[in-house]
Motif scaffolding. Structure first.
Motif, PDB file in Angstrom:
ATOM      1  N   GLU A 173      -4.137   1.873 -22.432  1.00 29.11           N
ATOM      2  CA  GLU A 173      -4.138   2.711 -23.663  1.00 29.11           C
ATOM      3  C   GLU A 173      -3.660   4.193 -22.866  1.00 29.11           C
ATOM      4  OE1 GLU A 173      -3.632   1.877 -26.604  1.00 29.11           O
ATOM      5  OE2 GLU A 173      -3.827  -0.260 -26.568  1.00 29.11           O
ATOM      6  N   SER A 174      -2.833   4.354 -22.090  1.00 29.57           N
ATOM      7  CA  SER A 174      -2.948   5.630 -21.362  1.00 29.57           C
ATOM      8  C   SER A 174      -2.595   6.706 -22.484  1.00 29.57           C
ATOM      9  CB  SER A 174      -1.991   5.596 -20.186  1.00 29.57           C
ATOM     10  OG  SER A 174      -2.085   4.651 -19.378  1.00 29.57           O
ATOM     11  N   GLN A 175      -1.834   6.564 -23.435  1.00 28.25           N
ATOM     12  CA  GLN A 175      -1.371   7.531 -24.170  1.00 28.25           C
ATOM     13  C   GLN A 175      -2.877   8.130 -25.022  1.00 28.25           C
ATOM     14  OE1 GLN A 175      -1.208   4.587 -24.863  1.00 28.25           O
ATOM     15  NE2 GLN A 175      -1.937   3.989 -27.054  1.00 28.25           N
ATOM     16  N   LYS A 176      -3.948   7.635 -24.649  1.00 28.93           N
ATOM     17  CA  LYS A 176      -5.043   8.169 -25.476  1.00 28.93           C
ATOM     18  C   LYS A 176      -6.281   8.775 -24.435  1.00 28.93           C
ATOM     19  CE  LYS A 176      -5.050   4.835 -29.150  1.00 28.93           C
ATOM     20  NZ  LYS A 176      -5.590   3.708 -30.051  1.00 28.93           N
ATOM     21  N   LEU A 177      -5.847   8.783 -23.213  1.00 29.39           N
ATOM     22  CA  LEU A 177      -6.736   9.224 -22.275  1.00 29.39           C
ATOM     23  C   LEU A 177      -6.858  10.428 -21.956  1.00 29.39           C
ATOM     24  CD1 LEU A 177      -6.190   6.447 -19.371  1.00 29.39           C
ATOM     25  CD2 LEU A 177      -8.171   6.538 -21.416  1.00 29.39           C
ATOM     26  N   LEU A 178      -7.865  11.304 -21.584  1.00 29.60           N
ATOM     27  CA  LEU A 178      -7.842  12.611 -21.244  1.00 29.60           C
ATOM     28  C   LEU A 178      -7.564  12.823 -19.771  1.00 29.60           C
ATOM     29  CD1 LEU A 178     -11.437  13.631 -22.863  1.00 29.60           C
ATOM     30  CD2 LEU A 178      -9.174  13.871 -23.957  1.00 29.60           C
ATOM     31  N   ASP A 179      -6.626  13.808 -19.739  1.00 35.64           N
ATOM     32  CA  ASP A 179      -6.081  14.094 -18.366  1.00 35.64           C
ATOM     33  C   ASP A 179      -7.059  14.775 -17.408  1.00 35.64           C
ATOM     34  OD1 ASP A 179      -3.456  13.190 -19.266  1.00 35.64           O
ATOM     35  OD2 ASP A 179      -2.563  15.353 -19.404  1.00 35.64           O
ATOM     36  N   ARG A 229       1.027  14.989 -25.807  1.00 31.06           N
ATOM     37  CA  ARG A 229       1.773  15.243 -24.199  1.00 31.06           C
ATOM     38  C   ARG A 229       0.493  14.736 -23.336  1.00 31.06           C
ATOM     39  NH1 ARG A 229       6.518  16.462 -24.459  1.00 31.06           N
ATOM     40  NH2 ARG A 229       6.650  16.467 -22.433  1.00 31.06           N
ATOM     41  N   CYS A 230       0.691  14.132 -22.401  1.00 31.02           N
ATOM     42  CA  CYS A 230      -0.166  13.658 -21.316  1.00 31.02           C
ATOM     43  C   CYS A 230       0.128  13.179 -20.158  1.00 31.02           C
ATOM     44  CB  CYS A 230      -1.162  12.433 -22.066  1.00 31.02           C
ATOM     45  SG  CYS A 230      -0.181  11.060 -22.578  1.00 31.02           S
ATOM     46  N   LYS A 231      -0.530  12.891 -18.896  1.00 35.15           N
ATOM     47  CA  LYS A 231       0.178  12.196 -17.806  1.00 35.15           C
ATOM     48  C   LYS A 231       0.989  11.186 -17.912  1.00 35.15           C
ATOM     49  CE  LYS A 231      -3.650  13.989 -14.641  1.00 35.15           C
ATOM     50  NZ  LYS A 231      -2.636  14.503 -13.771  1.00 35.15           N
ATOM     51  N   PHE A 232       0.657  10.292 -18.803  1.00 33.93           N
ATOM     52  CA  PHE A 232       1.405   8.903 -19.159  1.00 33.93           C
ATOM     53  C   PHE A 232       2.751   9.400 -19.451  1.00 33.93           C
ATOM     54  CE2 PHE A 232       2.249   5.523 -22.257  1.00 33.93           C
ATOM     55  CZ  PHE A 232       2.626   4.723 -21.202  1.00 33.93           C
ATOM     56  N   LEU A 233       3.071  10.308 -20.535  1.00 32.72           N
ATOM     57  CA  LEU A 233       4.254  10.669 -20.884  1.00 32.72           C
ATOM     58  C   LEU A 233       4.948  11.493 -19.794  1.00 32.72           C
ATOM     59  CD1 LEU A 233       6.509  11.239 -23.135  1.00 32.72           C
ATOM     60  CD2 LEU A 233       5.210  13.372 -23.897  1.00 32.72           C
ATOM     61  N   ASN A 276       0.657  -1.129   0.005  1.00 33.75           N
ATOM     62  CA  ASN A 276      -0.075  -0.077   0.116  1.00 33.75           C
ATOM     63  C   ASN A 276       0.908   1.321  -0.029  1.00 33.75           C
ATOM     64  OD1 ASN A 276      -2.421   1.619   2.089  1.00 33.75           O
ATOM     65  ND2 ASN A 276      -2.575   1.155  -0.329  1.00 33.75           N
ATOM     66  N   ASP A 277       1.856   1.395  -0.879  1.00 37.10           N
ATOM     67  CA  ASP A 277       2.614   2.449  -0.884  1.00 37.10           C
ATOM     68  C   ASP A 277       2.113   3.457  -1.928  1.00 37.10           C
ATOM     69  OD1 ASP A 277       3.353   1.466  -3.606  1.00 37.10           O
ATOM     70  OD2 ASP A 277       5.197   0.971  -3.123  1.00 37.10           O
ATOM     71  N   GLY A 278       1.155   3.455  -2.392  1.00 35.75           N
ATOM     72  CA  GLY A 278       0.620   4.497  -3.284  1.00 35.75           C
ATOM     73  C   GLY A 278       1.321   4.952  -4.516  1.00 35.75           C
ATOM     74  N   ALA A 279       2.067   4.038  -5.087  1.00 36.61           N
ATOM     75  CA  ALA A 279       3.137   4.203  -6.298  1.00 36.61           C
ATOM     76  C   ALA A 279       2.223   4.521  -7.474  1.00 36.61           C
ATOM     77  CB  ALA A 279       4.123   3.274  -6.493  1.00 36.61           C
ATOM     78  N   THR A 280       2.994   5.542  -8.281  1.00 39.04           N
ATOM     79  CA  THR A 280       2.355   5.649  -9.632  1.00 39.04           C
ATOM     80  C   THR A 280       3.403   5.197 -10.301  1.00 39.04           C
ATOM     81  OG1 THR A 280       1.035   7.924  -8.804  1.00 39.04           O
ATOM     82  CG2 THR A 280       1.996   7.213 -11.400  1.00 39.04           C
ATOM     83  N   ILE A 281       2.939   3.969 -11.340  1.00 41.71           N
ATOM     84  CA  ILE A 281       3.924   3.121 -11.909  1.00 41.71           C
ATOM     85  C   ILE A 281       3.521   3.317 -13.556  1.00 41.71           C
ATOM     86  CG2 ILE A 281       4.726   0.829 -12.349  1.00 41.71           C
ATOM     87  CD1 ILE A 281       3.729   0.297  -9.682  1.00 41.71           C
ATOM     88  N   PRO A 282       4.432   3.885 -14.321  1.00 38.35           N
ATOM     89  CA  PRO A 282       4.038   4.120 -15.908  1.00 38.35           C
ATOM     90  C   PRO A 282       4.687   2.870 -16.551  1.00 38.35           C
ATOM     91  CG  PRO A 282       5.721   5.680 -15.257  1.00 38.35           C
ATOM     92  CD  PRO A 282       5.284   4.829 -13.977  1.00 38.35           C
ATOM     93  N   ILE A 283       3.943   2.328 -17.446  1.00 34.53           N
ATOM     94  CA  ILE A 283       4.740   0.952 -18.162  1.00 34.53           C
ATOM     95  C   ILE A 283       4.317   1.226 -19.855  1.00 34.53           C
ATOM     96  CG2 ILE A 283       4.864  -1.349 -18.371  1.00 34.53           C
ATOM     97  CD1 ILE A 283       3.192  -1.438 -15.561  1.00 34.53           C
ATOM     98  N   GLU A 284       5.193   1.343 -20.404  1.00 34.57           N
ATOM     99  CA  GLU A 284       5.410   1.616 -21.992  1.00 34.57           C
ATOM    100  C   GLU A 284       5.677   0.356 -22.801  1.00 34.57           C
ATOM    101  OE1 GLU A 284       6.477   4.510 -25.690  1.00 34.57           O
ATOM    102  OE2 GLU A 284       7.878   4.296 -23.851  1.00 34.57           O
TER     103      GLU A 284
END
Length: 230
Positions: free
Chosen positions: A159-165, A193-197, A42-50
């Motif tokens: 598909e994070s690259q297509k989501l609306l911030d 450019r988005c949150k994922f990037l 439960n470390d609340g991490a934000t993990i981006p995976i491309e």
């Protein structure tokens, strides 16, 4: 707190192989390990995976999610971690069909694994609830979607690259604020450019699965197994 999670990862591998008929490649195993670790601690991490395209990102997601839904309570008890009630996961995708793909594959694994002694029900074609208290929601985040607020312990963006911030900030992120939820952004190369990037460029941790790595590992596994699937 130092906890040896290797037995958990080995159990995940056995689970995915037996009930999904798949074996994770190392490039799938590493982000899955981190996702499981983040949820358990439960470390609340934000993990981006491309991921490179056609490299098995959905397989990694649904295999890991199914494992957590079934096993999380037993694992936390075995590791001496605080109990968690009604573990909830939200999988969000840009379009309904993409969310349905995750939903259908998750449902398939759970059907195969029913011998583990649980039952589940599905509602509205987007919600799966196990009788142990775990729930997974698979929702579209299209510009016109109206998301019902939930309380989530794990948030996964496909598909994070297509989501609306704006929808992430205003509609889905708040669902994990009370639980210090882990957040996973999964996607491929995109054009905006988005949150994922942003998290790929500035985050404390990231996973970038290059196509050369995918081809190399598949060739290595094929040379060992001679299985044309690889």
């Amino acid at each position: 707190m130092s906890i040896n999670l290797e037995p958990v990862f080995e159990l995940r591998d056995k689970f995915v192989k037996k009930y999904f008929g798949e074996e994770f490649y190392n490039y799938q195993r590493e982000p899955s390990n981190r996702l499981i670790e983040s949820v358990l601690l439960n470390d609340g991490a934000t993990i981006p995976i491309e991921f490179s395209r056609q490299s098995g990102k959905t397989t990694m997601v649904v295999g890991t999610v199914a494992f957590l839904m079934i096993m999380i309570y037993e694992i936390r008890k075995e590791l001496g971690l605080p109990d968690i009630r009604e573990f909830s996961i939200g999988i969000f995708a840009p379009q309904q069909q993409q969310a349905k793909t995750d939903f259908d594959r998750l449902k398939l694994i759970l059907k195969n694994a029913k011998g583990l002694g649980f039952s589940f029900e599905e509602n509205n074609g987007n919600t799966i609830k196990l009788d142990n208290g775990s729930t997974c929601y698979c929702f579209s985040m299209s510009p016109t979607s109206n998301l019902e607020s939930k309380t989530l312990h794990l948030i996964i963006y496909e598909e994070s690259q297509k989501l609306l911030d704006s929808k992430i900030s205003n509609e889905t992120s708040p669902m994990g604020s009370a639980t210090f939820a882990s957040t996973v952004y999964i996607g491929t190369a995109g054009y905006q450019r988005c949150k994922f990037l942003y998290f790929l460029e500035t985050g404390k941790e990231r996973f970038i699965i290059d196509y050369k790595e995918v081809i190399k590992e598949k060739e290595e596994v094929y040379n060992i197994t001679q299985n044309p699937f690889h």
